[in-house]
Design a protein around this motif. Sequence first.
Motif, PDB file in Angstrom:
ATOM      1  N   TYR A 181       0.832  -1.202   0.000  1.00  0.00           N
ATOM      2  CA  TYR A 181       0.000   0.000   0.000  1.00  0.00           C
ATOM      3  C   TYR A 181       0.862   1.246   0.000  1.00  0.00           C
ATOM      4  CZ  TYR A 181      -3.781   3.180   1.431  1.00  0.00           C
ATOM      5  OH  TYR A 181      -4.702   4.189   1.499  1.00  0.00           O
ATOM      6  N   LEU A 182       0.500   2.192  -0.853  1.00  0.00           N
ATOM      7  CA  LEU A 182       1.200   3.474  -0.919  1.00  0.00           C
ATOM      8  C   LEU A 182       0.179   4.599  -0.945  1.00  0.00           C
ATOM      9  CD1 LEU A 182       3.818   5.153  -1.306  1.00  0.00           C
ATOM     10  CD2 LEU A 182       3.507   4.869  -3.777  1.00  0.00           C
ATOM     11  N   LYS A 183       0.292   5.521   0.017  1.00  0.00           N
ATOM     12  CA  LYS A 183      -0.568   6.694   0.048  1.00  0.00           C
ATOM     13  C   LYS A 183       0.304   7.908  -0.185  1.00  0.00           C
ATOM     14  CE  LYS A 183      -4.790   8.187   2.269  1.00  0.00           C
ATOM     15  NZ  LYS A 183      -5.779   7.844   3.306  1.00  0.00           N
ATOM     16  N   THR A 184      -0.031   8.674  -1.202  1.00  0.00           N
ATOM     17  CA  THR A 184       0.791   9.812  -1.602  1.00  0.00           C
ATOM     18  C   THR A 184       0.024  11.111  -1.399  1.00  0.00           C
ATOM     19  OG1 THR A 184       0.018   9.533  -3.872  1.00  0.00           O
ATOM     20  CG2 THR A 184       2.113   8.496  -3.295  1.00  0.00           C
ATOM     21  N   LYS A 185       0.727  12.221  -1.622  1.00  0.00           N
ATOM     22  CA  LYS A 185       0.069  13.525  -1.600  1.00  0.00           C
ATOM     23  C   LYS A 185      -0.782  13.692  -2.855  1.00  0.00           C
ATOM     24  CE  LYS A 185       3.821  15.661   0.976  1.00  0.00           C
ATOM     25  NZ  LYS A 185       5.247  15.574   0.788  1.00  0.00           N
ATOM     26  N   GLY A 186      -1.632  14.700  -2.824  1.00  0.00           N
ATOM     27  CA  GLY A 186      -2.414  15.017  -4.014  1.00  0.00           C
ATOM     28  C   GLY A 186      -3.661  14.172  -4.143  1.00  0.00           C
ATOM     29  N   GLY A 187      -4.302  14.299  -5.293  1.00  0.00           N
ATOM     30  CA  GLY A 187      -5.587  13.668  -5.487  1.00  0.00           C
ATOM     31  C   GLY A 187      -5.619  12.720  -6.663  1.00  0.00           C
ATOM     32  N   HIS A 188      -6.688  12.819  -7.426  1.00  0.00           N
ATOM     33  CA  HIS A 188      -6.978  11.908  -8.533  1.00  0.00           C
ATOM     34  C   HIS A 188      -6.278  12.453  -9.772  1.00  0.00           C
ATOM     35  CE1 HIS A 188      -9.554   8.481  -9.437  1.00  0.00           C
ATOM     36  NE2 HIS A 188      -9.911   9.043 -10.584  1.00  0.00           N
ATOM     37  N   SER A 189      -4.993  12.139  -9.933  1.00  0.00           N
ATOM     38  CA  SER A 189      -4.211  12.850 -10.948  1.00  0.00           C
ATOM     39  C   SER A 189      -3.173  11.951 -11.604  1.00  0.00           C
ATOM     40  CB  SER A 189      -3.501  14.051 -10.320  1.00  0.00           C
ATOM     41  OG  SER A 189      -2.465  13.621  -9.469  1.00  0.00           O
ATOM     42  N   TRP A 190      -2.823  12.335 -12.833  1.00  0.00           N
ATOM     43  CA  TRP A 190      -1.764  11.635 -13.554  1.00  0.00           C
ATOM     44  C   TRP A 190      -0.427  11.762 -12.839  1.00  0.00           C
ATOM     45  CZ3 TRP A 190      -2.049   8.014 -17.055  1.00  0.00           C
ATOM     46  CH2 TRP A 190      -3.219   7.892 -17.816  1.00  0.00           C
ATOM     47  N   ARG A 191      -0.242  12.820 -12.100  1.00  0.00           N
ATOM     48  CA  ARG A 191       0.986  12.961 -11.314  1.00  0.00           C
ATOM     49  C   ARG A 191       1.183  11.722 -10.432  1.00  0.00           C
ATOM     50  NH1 ARG A 191       3.552  17.451  -9.161  1.00  0.00           N
ATOM     51  NH2 ARG A 191       1.867  18.810  -9.831  1.00  0.00           N
ATOM     52  N   ASN A 192       0.110  11.298  -9.761  1.00  0.00           N
ATOM     53  CA  ASN A 192       0.201  10.111  -8.911  1.00  0.00           C
ATOM     54  C   ASN A 192       0.276   8.827  -9.722  1.00  0.00           C
ATOM     55  OD1 ASN A 192       0.310  11.204  -6.318  1.00  0.00           O
ATOM     56  ND2 ASN A 192      -1.899  11.361  -6.144  1.00  0.00           N
ATOM     57  N   TRP A 193      -0.516   8.719 -10.781  1.00  0.00           N
ATOM     58  CA  TRP A 193      -0.582   7.454 -11.514  1.00  0.00           C
ATOM     59  C   TRP A 193       0.724   7.136 -12.219  1.00  0.00           C
ATOM     60  CZ3 TRP A 193      -5.616   9.909 -13.592  1.00  0.00           C
ATOM     61  CH2 TRP A 193      -6.580   9.885 -12.570  1.00  0.00           C
ATOM     62  N   ARG A 194       1.436   8.149 -12.697  1.00  0.00           N
ATOM     63  CA  ARG A 194       2.762   7.893 -13.270  1.00  0.00           C
ATOM     64  C   ARG A 194       3.700   7.338 -12.209  1.00  0.00           C
ATOM     65  NH1 ARG A 194       1.391  12.689 -16.413  1.00  0.00           N
ATOM     66  NH2 ARG A 194       2.104  14.030 -14.709  1.00  0.00           N
ATOM     67  N   GLU A 195       3.640   7.913 -11.009  1.00  0.00           N
ATOM     68  CA  GLU A 195       4.483   7.425  -9.917  1.00  0.00           C
ATOM     69  C   GLU A 195       4.108   5.992  -9.539  1.00  0.00           C
ATOM     70  OE1 GLU A 195       5.508   8.440  -5.227  1.00  0.00           O
ATOM     71  OE2 GLU A 195       4.539   9.963  -6.494  1.00  0.00           O
ATOM     72  N   TYR A 196       2.808   5.695  -9.508  1.00  0.00           N
ATOM     73  CA  TYR A 196       2.375   4.349  -9.147  1.00  0.00           C
ATOM     74  C   TYR A 196       2.849   3.329 -10.176  1.00  0.00           C
ATOM     75  CZ  TYR A 196      -0.878   6.929  -6.092  1.00  0.00           C
ATOM     76  OH  TYR A 196      -1.438   7.771  -5.158  1.00  0.00           O
ATOM     77  N   LEU A 197       2.720   3.669 -11.456  1.00  0.00           N
ATOM     78  CA  LEU A 197       3.206   2.754 -12.487  1.00  0.00           C
ATOM     79  C   LEU A 197       4.701   2.517 -12.333  1.00  0.00           C
ATOM     80  CD1 LEU A 197       2.768   1.107 -15.089  1.00  0.00           C
ATOM     81  CD2 LEU A 197       3.264   3.205 -16.375  1.00  0.00           C
ATOM     82  N   SER A 198       5.456   3.587 -12.090  1.00  0.00           N
ATOM     83  CA  SER A 198       6.910   3.467 -11.941  1.00  0.00           C
ATOM     84  C   SER A 198       7.271   2.537 -10.797  1.00  0.00           C
ATOM     85  CB  SER A 198       7.527   4.845 -11.707  1.00  0.00           C
ATOM     86  OG  SER A 198       7.221   5.739 -12.764  1.00  0.00           O
ATOM     87  N   THR A 199       6.516   2.609  -9.721  1.00  0.00           N
ATOM     88  CA  THR A 199       6.775   1.762  -8.556  1.00  0.00           C
ATOM     89  C   THR A 199       6.325   0.319  -8.815  1.00  0.00           C
ATOM     90  OG1 THR A 199       6.484   3.654  -7.075  1.00  0.00           O
ATOM     91  CG2 THR A 199       6.330   1.462  -6.085  1.00  0.00           C
ATOM     92  N   PHE A 200       5.137   0.180  -9.366  1.00  0.00           N
ATOM     93  CA  PHE A 200       4.546  -1.152  -9.555  1.00  0.00           C
ATOM     94  C   PHE A 200       5.373  -2.019 -10.487  1.00  0.00           C
ATOM     95  CE2 PHE A 200       1.282  -3.802 -11.832  1.00  0.00           C
ATOM     96  CZ  PHE A 200       0.950  -4.617 -10.757  1.00  0.00           C
ATOM     97  N   VAL A 201       5.793  -1.481 -11.633  1.00  0.00           N
ATOM     98  CA  VAL A 201       6.471  -2.338 -12.620  1.00  0.00           C
ATOM     99  C   VAL A 201       7.824  -2.867 -12.112  1.00  0.00           C
ATOM    100  CG1 VAL A 201       5.325  -1.309 -14.608  1.00  0.00           C
ATOM    101  CG2 VAL A 201       7.513  -0.380 -13.845  1.00  0.00           C
ATOM    102  N   GLN A 202       8.400  -2.168 -11.130  1.00  0.00           N
ATOM    103  CA  GLN A 202       9.664  -2.643 -10.566  1.00  0.00           C
ATOM    104  C   GLN A 202       9.482  -3.884  -9.701  1.00  0.00           C
ATOM    105  OE1 GLN A 202      12.535   0.431  -9.203  1.00  0.00           O
ATOM    106  NE2 GLN A 202      10.921   1.917  -9.717  1.00  0.00           N
TER     107      GLN A 202
END
Length: 400
Positions: A375-396
């Motif tokens: 589980y990862l909870k980040t700053k911000g809301g429903h945004s591509w800023r977060n989803w790019r970060e999530y993809l970067s983390t997940f694929v690793q």
Amino acid sequence: MKRFVLFFACLASFSLVAAQEVLNWKDNEIVSPIVNEDNSITISLFAPNAEKVELTGNFLYAGKDTPDKYADGDWHPQLMNKDANGRWTLTTPPLKPEFYSYNLIVDGVKITDPKNIYTVRDIGNRYSVVLVGGGVDGLYAVKNVPHGTVRKVWYDSPTAGLQRRMTVYTPAGYESNKRSYPVLYLLHGMGVDEEAWEELGRATQILDNLIAEGKAEPMVVVMPNGNISQEAAPGEGSKGLVVATTQYPKTMDGNFEKAFPDIIQFVEKTYRVKKDKANRAIAGLSMGGFHSLYIALNNPNSFNYIGLFSSAVNRMSKDGDTLSYIYKNVDEKFKTLCKKSPKLIWIGIGKDDFLSKDDDRLRAALDKESYKYSYLKTKGGHSWRNWREYLSTFVQKLFK
């Protein structure tokens, strides 16, 4: 004769002056945007007759640790400054590395930056974009590394009764070897389409860079169109130049989940991918997280890795007058999925996301089955800023 020569000389002089006026040298001298050494951005517009020019953009953090008033989906325009020559400018505070979007508002009319050739479409809106510092950890930049190949691919979906289009990424070296690869099915959110993860999500750059750094396994990434009533992105299907909309017919009513095996069948027939649970992953954002969850719940033997980014959970709609079987007996399906022990269920969401209650319900369902998710909870809301970060983390974390 001299009079004629003088006449044509004057005409040529007048034409040159007129041409210079058309070219508008002051406008041509403007460069916009400019990323400054301190990671601030200067944006300029030549509009001498405009009465008011504003800048609006997703400059959320502006060098701070927490979001300021520039909230996702609620961008507050800033008035730009006009000089004596009719040039409007604004320089932002220093920004954190990121892939930013913005527009100009000229006397109430929203436009893209005419000096910036780089734009993206998000549903029915188009934004100018600028990359600061290569993005988070430099992953959003095109670097001098081996590059994968991106194709727009059409496939038959008998379940949907349509030919449909999707985006497929194959890693560097795919064309020159005979090895088989694991596959990630990567799903988009409501209103966008098979172009979203490539253009808005920088998925191609993220995959290229992480694979080149040895932080992610080489993989095939399949980015289908999650709007099951749609053949393809607006303007790419047989209906022509249709207007994009937020919600298409048959949205989240079970029909996309029912048709998803058509995608897997096509991919496993067409591409050199490994065809077992251990080498399949599925992930998505918002509506795509919703789809990923219910595809996994209804196919518990299919995916060893499940990524749920800002996921909608209980947002299903009826298929006609009834609720699809896809969304029934959910408690039992969670129990079955967890007993099958997928190697990873990874959940990410922003603390200001409007889907926070959905996130709570999702985690409660997994907690009930004593499944240890990430589980990862980040700053911000429903945004591509977060989803790019999530993809970067997940694929690793995939296929290790």
